[in-house]
Design a protein around this motif. Structure first.
Motif, short mmCIF file in Angstrom:
data_model
loop_
_atom_site.label_atom_id
_atom_site.label_comp_id
_atom_site.label_asym_id
_atom_site.label_seq_id
_atom_site.Cartn_x
_atom_site.Cartn_y
_atom_site.Cartn_z
N ALA A 119 7.40 -5.21 7.16
CA ALA A 119 8.27 -4.10 6.72
C ALA A 119 8.32 -4.04 5.19
O ALA A 119 8.35 -2.95 4.61
N SER A 120 8.33 -5.21 4.54
CA SER A 120 8.35 -5.24 3.08
C SER A 120 7.06 -4.67 2.50
O SER A 120 7.08 -3.93 1.50
N ILE A 121 5.93 -4.99 3.12
CA ILE A 121 4.65 -4.44 2.66
C ILE A 121 4.63 -2.92 2.82
O ILE A 121 4.20 -2.18 1.93
N ALA A 122 5.11 -2.44 3.97
CA ALA A 122 5.16 -1.00 4.21
C ALA A 122 6.02 -0.30 3.17
O ALA A 122 5.66 0.78 2.65
N GLN A 123 7.14 -0.91 2.84
CA GLN A 123 8.03 -0.32 1.84
C GLN A 123 7.33 -0.23 0.49
O GLN A 123 7.44 0.79 -0.21
N ARG A 124 6.61 -1.28 0.11
CA ARG A 124 5.88 -1.27 -1.16
C ARG A 124 4.84 -0.15 -1.17
O ARG A 124 4.69 0.58 -2.16
N LEU A 125 4.08 -0.03 -0.09
CA LEU A 125 3.06 1.01 -0.01
C LEU A 125 3.69 2.40 -0.07
O LEU A 125 3.18 3.30 -0.76
N ASN A 126 4.78 2.60 0.62
CA ASN A 126 5.44 3.92 0.62
C ASN A 126 5.97 4.28 -0.76
O ASN A 126 5.87 5.44 -1.19
N GLN A 127 6.50 3.29 -1.47
CA GLN A 127 6.99 3.55 -2.83
C GLN A 127 5.84 3.92 -3.76
O GLN A 127 5.95 4.88 -4.54
N ARG A 128 4.74 3.20 -3.66
CA ARG A 128 3.59 3.50 -4.52
C ARG A 128 3.00 4.87 -4.16
O ARG A 128 2.54 5.60 -5.04
N ALA A 129 3.05 5.22 -2.89
CA ALA A 129 2.52 6.51 -2.46
C ALA A 129 3.30 7.66 -3.09
O ALA A 129 2.71 8.68 -3.49
N GLN A 130 4.60 7.51 -3.21
CA GLN A 130 5.41 8.55 -3.84
C GLN A 130 5.03 8.71 -5.31
O GLN A 130 4.93 9.84 -5.81
N GLN A 131 4.81 7.60 -5.99
CA GLN A 131 4.42 7.66 -7.40
C GLN A 131 3.03 8.28 -7.56
O GLN A 131 2.80 9.06 -8.49
N ALA A 132 2.12 7.92 -6.68
CA ALA A 132 0.73 8.39 -6.80
C ALA A 132 0.58 9.86 -6.44
O ALA A 132 -0.34 10.54 -6.95
N ALA A 133 1.44 10.37 -5.59
CA ALA A 133 1.30 11.74 -5.11
C ALA A 133 1.34 12.74 -6.25
O ALA A 133 0.64 13.77 -6.20
N ALA A 134 2.13 12.46 -7.27
CA ALA A 134 2.22 13.39 -8.40
C ALA A 134 0.90 13.54 -9.14
O ALA A 134 0.68 14.55 -9.82
N GLU A 135 0.02 12.54 -8.99
CA GLU A 135 -1.30 12.58 -9.64
C GLU A 135 -2.40 13.01 -8.68
O GLU A 135 -3.58 12.95 -9.02
N GLY A 136 -2.02 13.40 -7.48
CA GLY A 136 -3.01 13.82 -6.49
C GLY A 136 -3.80 12.67 -5.91
O GLY A 136 -4.93 12.85 -5.44
N ILE A 137 -3.21 11.48 -5.92
CA ILE A 137 -3.88 10.26 -5.45
C ILE A 137 -3.15 9.73 -4.23
O ILE A 137 -1.91 9.75 -4.17
N ARG A 138 -3.90 9.25 -3.25
CA ARG A 138 -3.32 8.62 -2.07
C ARG A 138 -3.60 7.12 -2.12
O ARG A 138 -4.72 6.72 -2.43
N VAL A 139 -2.61 6.34 -1.82
CA VAL A 139 -2.79 4.89 -1.81
C VAL A 139 -3.06 4.41 -0.39
O VAL A 139 -2.74 5.08 0.60
N GLY A 140 -3.67 3.23 -0.31
CA GLY A 140 -3.98 2.67 1.00
C GLY A 140 -4.11 1.17 0.94
O GLY A 140 -3.98 0.55 -0.13
N TYR A 141 -4.40 0.59 2.09
CA TYR A 141 -4.55 -0.86 2.20
C TYR A 141 -5.83 -1.18 2.96
O TYR A 141 -6.18 -0.48 3.92
N HIS A 142 -6.49 -2.26 2.54
CA HIS A 142 -7.72 -2.74 3.15
C HIS A 142 -7.45 -4.11 3.77
O HIS A 142 -6.94 -5.01 3.10
N ASN A 143 -7.80 -4.26 5.02
CA ASN A 143 -7.51 -5.51 5.75
C ASN A 143 -8.61 -6.55 5.61
O ASN A 143 -9.76 -6.24 5.29
#
Length: 244
Positions: A101-125
């Motif tokens: 859940a903590s990892i998901a929260q970090r990714l969601n927060q970064r996604a909000q910041q990146a969206a303004a630049e037209g960038i999508r964030v992701g994770y690689h397993n």
């Protein structure tokens, strides 16, 4: 699915001649590639994009820690990155629901910041996000259901198999959130020394490719390879083109 290549595969050649190595990838037939160490290599990547017929729509760069995210976004924008992928997060945090859940929260927060630049964030397993079980599902699947729609996954199909996944079933379960896949082959051991060109190992490639048909990029990668790396990449590229 457009075929790309993870530049980590040719890291030794890049260390000796960055621009020349990018040129060799273009000569092999790649129009897109996936760089790593985006922050450190920003200027080299901008130069390569200007010098060769190549683009870098996805890139690996750690960003889930507490460091300032702004320089990462600036580098991604300068290089032309659409999918900014964090390639690794602490295995200990994948062992229980709270950690995931903590990892998901970090990714969601970064996604909000990146969206303004037209960038999508992701994770690689790697393997541990799949081998770690929370209830009857892998930790990677538990993560996926907690991510905002803007966050993507780049599934490393080889390491998912090493982690015990039925890879086509996993890709189907994760659905459209998977926008990129890493494609590699080998003996499916935890030691990457046994990796091989596509079609020469134990990966269930026909089913994996069928389940990956809707993704944007299929990224050829070798963590290690005993043969000539450029020959291995070329063989993998031919395998994919013959099945397109």
């Amino acid at each position: 699915m457009q075929i790309s290549v993870q530049m980590y595969s040719v890291r030794d050649a890049l260390a000796e001649d960055y621009q020349g190595t990018v040129g060799r990838l273009v000569e092999l037939g790649f129009a897109v590639a996936e760089p790593f160490a985006l922050l450190e290599r920003r200027d080299e990547l901008v130069k390569a994009r200007d010098s060769f017929e190549i683009a870098f729509p996805s890139a690996h760069q750690s960003f889930l820690g507490d460091d300032d995210f702004t320089p990462v976004l600036e580098a991604a924008k300068a290089v032309g990155v659409t999918y900014l992928v964090d390639p690794f997060w602490n295995p200990e945090d994948w062992k229980d629901e709270a950690g995931v859940a903590s990892i998901a929260q970090r990714l969601n927060q970064r996604a909000q910041q990146a969206a303004a630049e037209g960038i999508r964030v992701g994770y690689h397993n790697h393997a541990f996000e799949v081998s770690s079980r929370i209830g009857d599902r892998s930790a990677l699947e538990v993560l996926a259901e907690q991510l905002d729609p803007e966050v993507v996954l780049e599934v490393d199909t080889y390491w998912a198999a090493v982690g015990g996944a039925d890879v086509p079933a996993l890709l189907s379960a994760l659905g459209d959130r998977v926008r990129l896949v890493h494609l590699k082959d080998g003996d499916l051991a935890e030691d990457p020394a046994g990796q091989l060109p596509l079609g020469e190992g134990r990966m269930p490639l026909p089913g994996t490719l069928a389940a990956s048909a809707g993704v944007d990029y299929g990224v050829i990668e070798f963590d290690q390879y005993a043969g000539d790396m450029f020959d291995g990449i070329a063989t993998s590229l031919t395998y994919l083109r013959d099945r397109a």
